[in-house]
Design a protein around this motif. Structure first.
Motif, PDB file in Angstrom:
ATOM      1  N   PHE A 159      41.985   9.280  -4.345  1.00 29.64           N
ATOM      2  CA  PHE A 159      42.709   8.137  -4.896  1.00 29.64           C
ATOM      3  C   PHE A 159      43.164   7.147  -3.838  1.00 29.64           C
ATOM      4  CE2 PHE A 159      42.884  11.289  -8.172  1.00 29.64           C
ATOM      5  CZ  PHE A 159      42.654  10.539  -9.307  1.00 29.64           C
ATOM      6  N   TYR A 161      34.516  -1.407  -5.638  1.00 33.23           N
ATOM      7  CA  TYR A 161      33.101  -1.472  -5.975  1.00 33.23           C
ATOM      8  C   TYR A 161      32.999  -1.667  -7.472  1.00 33.23           C
ATOM      9  CZ  TYR A 161      28.191  -0.117  -6.153  1.00 33.23           C
ATOM     10  OH  TYR A 161      26.837  -0.081  -6.337  1.00 33.23           O
ATOM     11  N   PHE A 213      32.504  12.207  -1.572  1.00 35.43           N
ATOM     12  CA  PHE A 213      33.288  11.026  -1.190  1.00 35.43           C
ATOM     13  C   PHE A 213      32.443   9.766  -1.165  1.00 35.43           C
ATOM     14  CE2 PHE A 213      37.683  11.911  -0.287  1.00 35.43           C
ATOM     15  CZ  PHE A 213      37.696  13.270  -0.466  1.00 35.43           C
ATOM     16  N   ARG A 214      31.124   9.902  -1.261  1.00 32.20           N
ATOM     17  CA  ARG A 214      30.310   8.690  -1.380  1.00 32.20           C
ATOM     18  C   ARG A 214      30.615   7.965  -2.689  1.00 32.20           C
ATOM     19  NH1 ARG A 214      24.451   9.470  -3.681  1.00 32.20           N
ATOM     20  NH2 ARG A 214      24.611  11.439  -4.779  1.00 32.20           N
ATOM     21  N   PHE A 238      33.734   7.862  -3.840  1.00 35.65           N
ATOM     22  CA  PHE A 238      35.118   7.407  -3.768  1.00 35.65           C
ATOM     23  C   PHE A 238      35.304   6.268  -2.784  1.00 35.65           C
ATOM     24  CE2 PHE A 238      35.823  12.146  -4.549  1.00 35.65           C
ATOM     25  CZ  PHE A 238      35.849  11.976  -5.908  1.00 35.65           C
ATOM     26  N   MET A 239      34.323   6.023  -1.944  1.00 36.67           N
ATOM     27  CA  MET A 239      34.512   5.057  -0.859  1.00 36.67           C
ATOM     28  C   MET A 239      33.381   4.041  -0.828  1.00 36.67           C
ATOM     29  SD  MET A 239      35.700   7.598   2.164  1.00 36.67           S
ATOM     30  CE  MET A 239      36.641   6.464   3.138  1.00 36.67           C
ATOM     31  N   GLU A 240      33.763   2.813  -0.546  1.00 37.51           N
ATOM     32  CA  GLU A 240      32.787   1.747  -0.360  1.00 37.51           C
ATOM     33  C   GLU A 240      33.189   0.944   0.858  1.00 37.51           C
ATOM     34  OE1 GLU A 240      29.953   1.012  -1.662  1.00 37.51           O
ATOM     35  OE2 GLU A 240      29.729  -0.935  -0.710  1.00 37.51           O
ATOM     36  N   PRO A 241      32.450   0.841   1.906  1.00 37.38           N
ATOM     37  CA  PRO A 241      31.175   1.521   2.142  1.00 37.38           C
ATOM     38  C   PRO A 241      31.349   3.007   2.439  1.00 37.38           C
ATOM     39  CG  PRO A 241      31.847   0.348   4.089  1.00 37.38           C
ATOM     40  CD  PRO A 241      32.859   0.033   3.048  1.00 37.38           C
ATOM     41  N   THR A 242      30.302   3.781   2.224  1.00 38.90           N
ATOM     42  CA  THR A 242      30.333   5.205   2.534  1.00 38.90           C
ATOM     43  C   THR A 242      30.438   5.376   4.049  1.00 38.90           C
ATOM     44  OG1 THR A 242      28.862   5.538   0.679  1.00 38.90           O
ATOM     45  CG2 THR A 242      29.151   7.389   2.160  1.00 38.90           C
ATOM     46  N   ARG A 262      27.668  10.146   5.696  1.00 35.31           N
ATOM     47  CA  ARG A 262      26.218   9.969   5.807  1.00 35.31           C
ATOM     48  C   ARG A 262      25.609  11.008   6.725  1.00 35.31           C
ATOM     49  NH1 ARG A 262      25.260   3.879   7.451  1.00 35.31           N
ATOM     50  NH2 ARG A 262      23.399   4.823   8.312  1.00 35.31           N
ATOM     51  N   GLU A 301      25.413  14.261   4.941  1.00 36.67           N
ATOM     52  CA  GLU A 301      24.310  14.246   3.974  1.00 36.67           C
ATOM     53  C   GLU A 301      22.966  14.439   4.666  1.00 36.67           C
ATOM     54  OE1 GLU A 301      24.832  10.576   1.889  1.00 36.67           O
ATOM     55  OE2 GLU A 301      25.771  11.624   0.217  1.00 36.67           O
ATOM     56  N   THR A 321      23.672   6.863 -10.550  1.00 33.28           N
ATOM     57  CA  THR A 321      24.756   7.021  -9.573  1.00 33.28           C
ATOM     58  C   THR A 321      25.523   5.730  -9.355  1.00 33.28           C
ATOM     59  OG1 THR A 321      23.126   6.690  -7.842  1.00 33.28           O
ATOM     60  CG2 THR A 321      23.815   8.949  -8.263  1.00 33.28           C
ATOM     61  N   LYS A 327      29.392   5.409  -9.778  1.00 32.97           N
ATOM     62  CA  LYS A 327      30.282   4.973  -8.701  1.00 32.97           C
ATOM     63  C   LYS A 327      31.220   3.869  -9.177  1.00 32.97           C
ATOM     64  CE  LYS A 327      30.651   3.849  -3.910  1.00 32.97           C
ATOM     65  NZ  LYS A 327      30.082   4.002  -2.582  1.00 32.97           N
ATOM     66  N   VAL A 328      30.696   2.946  -9.962  1.00 37.71           N
ATOM     67  CA  VAL A 328      31.546   1.876 -10.505  1.00 37.71           C
ATOM     68  C   VAL A 328      32.671   2.494 -11.333  1.00 37.71           C
ATOM     69  CG1 VAL A 328      31.611  -0.048 -12.137  1.00 37.71           C
ATOM     70  CG2 VAL A 328      29.747   0.116 -10.491  1.00 37.71           C
ATOM     71  N   MET A 372      35.149   4.541  -9.015  1.00 36.67           N
ATOM     72  CA  MET A 372      35.997   3.649  -8.210  1.00 36.67           C
ATOM     73  C   MET A 372      37.064   3.012  -9.090  1.00 36.67           C
ATOM     74  SD  MET A 372      35.154   3.670  -4.975  1.00 36.67           S
ATOM     75  CE  MET A 372      35.420   2.150  -4.075  1.00 36.67           C
ATOM     76  N   THR A 391      39.754   5.648  -9.591  1.00 42.27           N
ATOM     77  CA  THR A 391      40.636   5.885  -8.453  1.00 42.27           C
ATOM     78  C   THR A 391      41.466   4.654  -8.108  1.00 42.27           C
ATOM     79  OG1 THR A 391      38.880   5.341  -6.900  1.00 42.27           O
ATOM     80  CG2 THR A 391      39.147   7.649  -7.454  1.00 42.27           C
TER      81      THR A 391
END
Lengths: 127, 337
Positions: free
Chosen positions: A22, A31, B147-148, B150-154, B159, B162, B232, B236-237, B240, B243
């Motif tokens: 969060f 995003y 967490f990819r 939950f976060m932008e950018p990853t 990475r 992964e 995906t 992600k949208v 995000m 959160t």
């Protein structure tokens, strides 16, 4: 409460760590949309859009194996059209803009396919 | 076992049906938020509860030589006598499951040539340790990989994880080893409850349910990636927005995604009330966090009643008359003599 100091530190660690989804998102950007720009002059990809969206990686994988290992360079789509199996000549002829197409989703989803270990990223041709 | 299986299937089926029927607010917002809240609050409550238990003595369960005379070498991490040793022991326990590494199995050999009859044999048993370690590190990796979403950018560290996880470059999308290893380890942990009679006898729904739930989570996650192919980007949208506390409508996401999400929420809701709290409980284990200094440090039981002293002066005050009569020596003579 016994050993209050280490216990409170532990509680803080648990709270910070497991609420991470969060708050880490706030460190970067929000995003809201992938924002891909589909090619303008072509309406249909080789297969149906839904299928391409979910299975393009599998199709490309099959294409690679077909072309390089099976030496079969023709692909018949579901609607009967016949395509040349080639990333460079078929796919990239429409999807020429790497930055506005491939990268938009791949960057966000942290997907780094190994297309470009052999092929040239199309943007770099234009430069 | 069967009841746990049915419960997991029921949760999954309910989530699937709910997604089909369009209960997006419940499945996509109410459930995840409440699950995270219950999870964190439940763990904190547990920790406060445990911290309220006094540990009036140290429990010198040791795996080595305690601190002794100078020429006897102490096992500093297995039998620590100070804080640094306790930190080391806790680190090895949490990171490498050191005490589980010493796991032994006991068997009865029916016809022993030596004893001319049955004999019990103890041998080292590393399987549980190996698969437990495999499971825990796999799920850690899987958790971090998520967490990819939950976060932008990853971030590049995700990475890197992964790329490490998919280092075999199997198929497309690349096969993540942690997913398969986690599932394999879970099946081992489940299998040992089936095939070991003694273990099956003591296994309760509380043992089967988390295993089956985790198998369900891993299974649906693998399906979302390789078979049912979730979108995906759309996920992600949605994640995000969740959160950032402004959830958007998750319409169009596959029902399997909601099954996955609901199973994860079930795990979070169940976690603080189950044996899975060993995650924080390990740090409260007196056999792991207490140094073996039982002879050097005085511990006073906190629930001892207050000490009552009866001094000699008070004794003499009480029995002065009788003592004087008996002719005993007194420090202070009775009054009036």
């Amino acid at each position: 409460m016994y050993n209050a100091r280490p216990v409170l530190a532990g509680i803080a660690i648990v709270a910070v760590l497991f609420s991470a989804p969060f708050w880490v998102g706030r460190l970067g950007r929000d995003y809201k949309d992938a924002g891909i720009v589909p090619p303008k002059d072509e309406k249909n990809c080789i297969e149906d859009t839904e299928l391409m969206r979910s299975r393009h990686m599998q199709l490309l994988n099959e294409w690679r194996d077909e072309a390089l290992r099976g030496e079969n360079r023709s692909y018949t789509a579901a609607d009967g059209r016949i395509w040349t199996v080639s990333l460079q000549n078929t796919c990239l002829s429409c999807h020429a803009n790497y930055r506005e197409f491939c990268e938009r989703c791949h960057e966000a989803s942290s997907v780094y396919p190994y297309c470009w270990t052999c092929h040239v990223i199309p943007v770099e041709i234009k430069k | 076992m069967l009841s746990s299986l049915l419960l997991v299937l029921l949760i999954g089926a309910a989530a699937w049906a709910g997604a089909q029927a369009g209960f997006y607010l419940l499945l996509g917002a109410v459930l995840p938020y409440s699950a995270v809240l219950v999870f964190i609050a439940g763990l904190v409550r547990r920790m406060i509860y445990w911290a309220g238990s006094p540990v009036p003595f140290t429990i010198p369960v040791t795996g080595g030589q305690e601190e002794s005379l100078g020429f006897i070498r102490q096992a500093k991490t297995d039998c620590p006598s100070g804080a640094s040793g306790v930190w080391a022991r806790m680190f090895f326990e949490v990171a490498f499951f050191r005490s589980l590494f010493r796991n032994t199995s006991a068997e009865i050999q029916e016809d022993c040539l030596l004893t001319k009859g049955p004999r019990s044999i103890y041998s080292s048993s590393k399987w549980l340790w190996a698969f437990a370690l495999l499971f825990h590190y796999s799920i850690l990796l899987v958790f971090l990989r998520h967490f990819r979403f939950f976060m932008e950018p990853t971030p590049s560290c995700i990475r890197f994880l992964e790329s490490l996880d998919g280092i075999m470059e199997l198929g497309s999308p690349r096969f993540f080893l942690s997913a398969g290893l986690m599932l394999a380890a879970l099946f081992f942990l489940l299998g040992r409850r089936f095939f070991n009679e003694r273990l099956r006898y003591i296994s309760l729904p509380g043992d089967y349910f988390p295993l089956l739930l985790l198998i369900g989570i891993a299974g649906t996650g693998i399906c979302l990636r390789y078979f049912d192919k979730a979108d995906t980007t759309a996920i992600k949208v949605f994640i995000m927005s969740l959160t950032h506390f402004a959830p958007v409508s998750p319409q169009g996401l596959s029902p399997l995604f909601f099954t996955h999400l609901a199973l994860v929420c079930a795990l979070l809701l169940y976690f603080p009330f189950s044996k899975l709290t060993h995650m924080v409980g390990i740090f409260f284990s007196p056999t792991r966090n207490a140094p073996n200094n039982s002879r050097r440090v005085r511990r006073v039981n906190p629930w001892n009643p207050p000490d009552q002293y009866f001094t000699y002066a008070e004794y003499e005050d009480l029995y002065r008359e009788a003592m004087a009569e008996a002719g005993l020596p007194l420090e202070k003579q009775p009054d009036g003599t």
